[in-house]
Design a protein around this motif. Structure first.
Motif, short mmCIF file in Angstrom:
data_model
loop_
_atom_site.label_atom_id
_atom_site.label_comp_id
_atom_site.label_asym_id
_atom_site.label_seq_id
_atom_site.Cartn_x
_atom_site.Cartn_y
_atom_site.Cartn_z
N PRO A 23 10.73 -36.97 -42.09
CA PRO A 23 10.01 -36.05 -41.20
C PRO A 23 10.59 -34.65 -41.36
O PRO A 23 11.79 -34.48 -41.57
N GLU A 24 9.74 -33.66 -41.26
CA GLU A 24 10.17 -32.28 -41.51
C GLU A 24 11.36 -31.86 -40.65
O GLU A 24 12.24 -31.13 -41.10
N ARG A 25 11.40 -32.34 -39.41
CA ARG A 25 12.47 -31.94 -38.50
C ARG A 25 13.85 -32.45 -38.93
O ARG A 25 14.87 -31.96 -38.48
N LEU A 26 13.88 -33.44 -39.85
CA LEU A 26 15.15 -34.02 -40.28
C LEU A 26 15.63 -33.50 -41.63
O LEU A 26 16.76 -33.78 -42.04
N ARG A 27 14.81 -32.75 -42.31
CA ARG A 27 15.13 -32.39 -43.69
C ARG A 27 16.31 -31.43 -43.81
O ARG A 27 16.90 -31.30 -44.88
N GLY A 28 16.67 -30.78 -42.74
CA GLY A 28 17.80 -29.86 -42.81
C GLY A 28 19.13 -30.53 -42.52
O GLY A 28 20.19 -29.89 -42.63
N GLY A 29 19.12 -31.81 -42.19
CA GLY A 29 20.36 -32.52 -41.89
C GLY A 29 21.07 -32.98 -43.14
O GLY A 29 20.59 -32.81 -44.27
N HIS A 30 22.26 -33.57 -42.95
CA HIS A 30 23.04 -34.10 -44.05
C HIS A 30 22.56 -35.52 -44.33
O HIS A 30 22.77 -36.42 -43.51
N ILE A 31 21.93 -35.72 -45.47
CA ILE A 31 21.32 -37.01 -45.80
C ILE A 31 22.33 -37.89 -46.51
O ILE A 31 22.92 -37.50 -47.53
N ARG A 32 22.53 -39.11 -45.99
CA ARG A 32 23.52 -40.02 -46.55
C ARG A 32 22.89 -41.38 -46.82
O ARG A 32 22.05 -41.85 -46.04
N PRO A 33 23.28 -42.06 -47.89
CA PRO A 33 22.78 -43.42 -48.12
C PRO A 33 23.41 -44.39 -47.12
O PRO A 33 24.62 -44.38 -46.91
N LEU A 34 22.58 -45.21 -46.50
CA LEU A 34 23.07 -46.11 -45.45
C LEU A 34 22.92 -47.58 -45.81
O LEU A 34 23.80 -48.39 -45.53
N GLY A 35 21.80 -47.94 -46.41
CA GLY A 35 21.58 -49.36 -46.69
C GLY A 35 20.49 -49.56 -47.72
O GLY A 35 19.69 -48.67 -48.01
N LEU A 36 20.46 -50.77 -48.26
CA LEU A 36 19.49 -51.12 -49.28
C LEU A 36 19.19 -52.61 -49.14
O LEU A 36 20.11 -53.42 -48.99
N ASP A 37 17.92 -52.96 -49.15
CA ASP A 37 17.55 -54.38 -49.12
C ASP A 37 16.27 -54.57 -49.91
O ASP A 37 15.77 -53.61 -50.51
N LYS A 38 15.75 -55.76 -49.91
CA LYS A 38 14.60 -56.07 -50.76
C LYS A 38 13.33 -55.35 -50.33
O LYS A 38 12.36 -55.30 -51.08
N TYR A 39 13.33 -54.76 -49.13
CA TYR A 39 12.15 -54.06 -48.64
C TYR A 39 12.22 -52.55 -48.75
O TYR A 39 11.20 -51.88 -48.62
N GLY A 40 13.43 -52.01 -48.91
CA GLY A 40 13.50 -50.56 -48.98
C GLY A 40 14.91 -50.00 -48.92
O GLY A 40 15.90 -50.73 -48.92
N LEU A 41 14.96 -48.68 -48.87
CA LEU A 41 16.22 -47.94 -48.83
C LEU A 41 16.35 -47.30 -47.45
O LEU A 41 15.38 -46.80 -46.89
N ARG A 42 17.57 -47.34 -46.89
CA ARG A 42 17.80 -46.74 -45.59
C ARG A 42 18.71 -45.53 -45.73
O ARG A 42 19.71 -45.58 -46.46
N LEU A 43 18.36 -44.46 -45.06
CA LEU A 43 19.14 -43.23 -45.07
C LEU A 43 19.59 -42.91 -43.65
O LEU A 43 18.90 -43.24 -42.68
N ARG A 44 20.74 -42.29 -43.55
CA ARG A 44 21.18 -41.74 -42.26
C ARG A 44 21.21 -40.23 -42.39
O ARG A 44 21.80 -39.69 -43.35
N VAL A 45 20.59 -39.56 -41.46
CA VAL A 45 20.59 -38.11 -41.44
C VAL A 45 21.51 -37.67 -40.30
O VAL A 45 21.23 -37.92 -39.13
N GLU A 46 22.61 -37.03 -40.67
CA GLU A 46 23.55 -36.51 -39.69
C GLU A 46 23.18 -35.06 -39.41
O GLU A 46 23.21 -34.22 -40.31
N SER A 47 22.83 -34.78 -38.17
CA SER A 47 22.42 -33.42 -37.82
C SER A 47 23.09 -33.00 -36.52
O SER A 47 23.79 -33.78 -35.88
N ALA A 48 22.86 -31.76 -36.13
CA ALA A 48 23.52 -31.22 -34.94
C ALA A 48 23.12 -31.96 -33.67
O ALA A 48 23.89 -32.03 -32.71
N ASP A 49 21.90 -32.53 -33.65
CA ASP A 49 21.45 -33.22 -32.45
C ASP A 49 21.69 -34.72 -32.49
O ASP A 49 21.16 -35.47 -31.68
N GLY A 50 22.49 -35.18 -33.46
CA GLY A 50 22.81 -36.60 -33.52
C GLY A 50 22.50 -37.22 -34.87
O GLY A 50 22.19 -36.52 -35.84
#
Length: 259
Positions: free
Chosen positions: A195-222
């Motif tokens: 989502p556009e509101r998250l693109r300015g955060g620090h994007i980190r790889p979080l998880g991977l499984d047979k259905y997809g890739l999970r990312l964690r976005v660390e930003s000022a609001d959490g």
């Protein structure tokens, strides 16, 4: 016309996610019942496919004597198994599995059989300490609860037994650490799916499984966890590579599919 609904990406079932955490065997804490009970870090733990757990504790640990003296030789206890994040994040745990049931110390003959059973599933040199300074305990689980980014769910023992760990669960952490350390440019390309509101955060790889890739976005609001779905369920490294290149927007992917 009705409102357009957004279809939620497919994800592993609670039982599958619980089996994955158990299979990875992250850090565990044993918590006997009682208001003043301490959190105990076992020498080794292993969760079996049926939901029971094997625990090693030093012979001199007070819990050993307490278990022998308890009615029927059993104590009620909870084993907490944590699923740590593959890279260093502000919140370093991505999931927890709680197994609650009855804990007992095994006699020498039972302990030897239990150690063999564990060794067949998860060879570990610490198992050699059983009977040589360490006691073997078994937790018969009566209930299982999973908590992760997808929510909190109770897992029935029969569902846990019937489920399978994710096919990539033992390789996932190494792959994601490599992505974080050596391919930050690739991680940046994944931002187009956020989502556009998250693109300015620090994007980190979080998880991977047979259905997809999970990312964690660390930003000022959490912190915000986002799942990027694959176009299909994948079960091998070749198809996984194709799906990851699709998410990144690899220009050669279309040619590969036409070939």
């Amino acid at each position: 016309m009705g409102e357009k609904t957004t279809r939620r990406p497919a994800l592993p079932s609670p039982a599958e996610r619980a089996r994955t955490i158990a299979r990875r065997g992250g850090k565990a804490v044993l918590m006997p019942s009682g208001e003043n009970a301490a959190r105990i870090a076992p020498l080794l733990h292993h969760v079996h496919p049926d939901g029971a757990a094997t625990v090693l504790l030093a012979d001199e640990h007070p819990l050993i004597a307490s278990a022998w003296q308890a009615p029927r030789g059993e104590l009620t206890a909870m084993l907490e198994v944590a699923d740590p994040t593959p890279v260093r994040l502000r919140e370093p745990v991505r999931g927890l599995l709680w197994l609650t049931g009855w804990l007992r110390v095994l006699d020498p003959e039972q302990a030897r059989a239990e150690v063999v059973r564990v060794a067949e599933q998860r060879p570990d040199s610490r198992l050699l300490d059983a009977g040589h300074g360490a006691s073997v305990l078994r937790l018969e689980s009566a209930s299982m609860v999973l908590a992760d980014a997808e929510g909190t769910a109770s897992v029935q023992p029969e569902d846990f037994l019937a489920a399978s760990p994710d096919p990539f669960c033992l390789m996932e952490d190494g792959w994601l650490r490599h992505l974080e350390l050596s391919h930050r440019d690739v991680v940046g390309l994944l931002a187009r799916h956020l989502p556009e509101r998250l693109r300015g955060g620090h994007i980190r790889p979080l998880g991977l499984d047979k259905y997809g890739l999970r990312l964690r976005v660390e930003s000022a609001d959490g912190d915000h966890d986002v799942r990027l779905a694959f176009s299909r369920t994948v079960t091998n490294a070749e198809h996984l590579g194709i799906e990851l290149r699709r998410l990144v927007g690899c220009p050669f992917l279309a040619q590969q599919r036409q070939g």
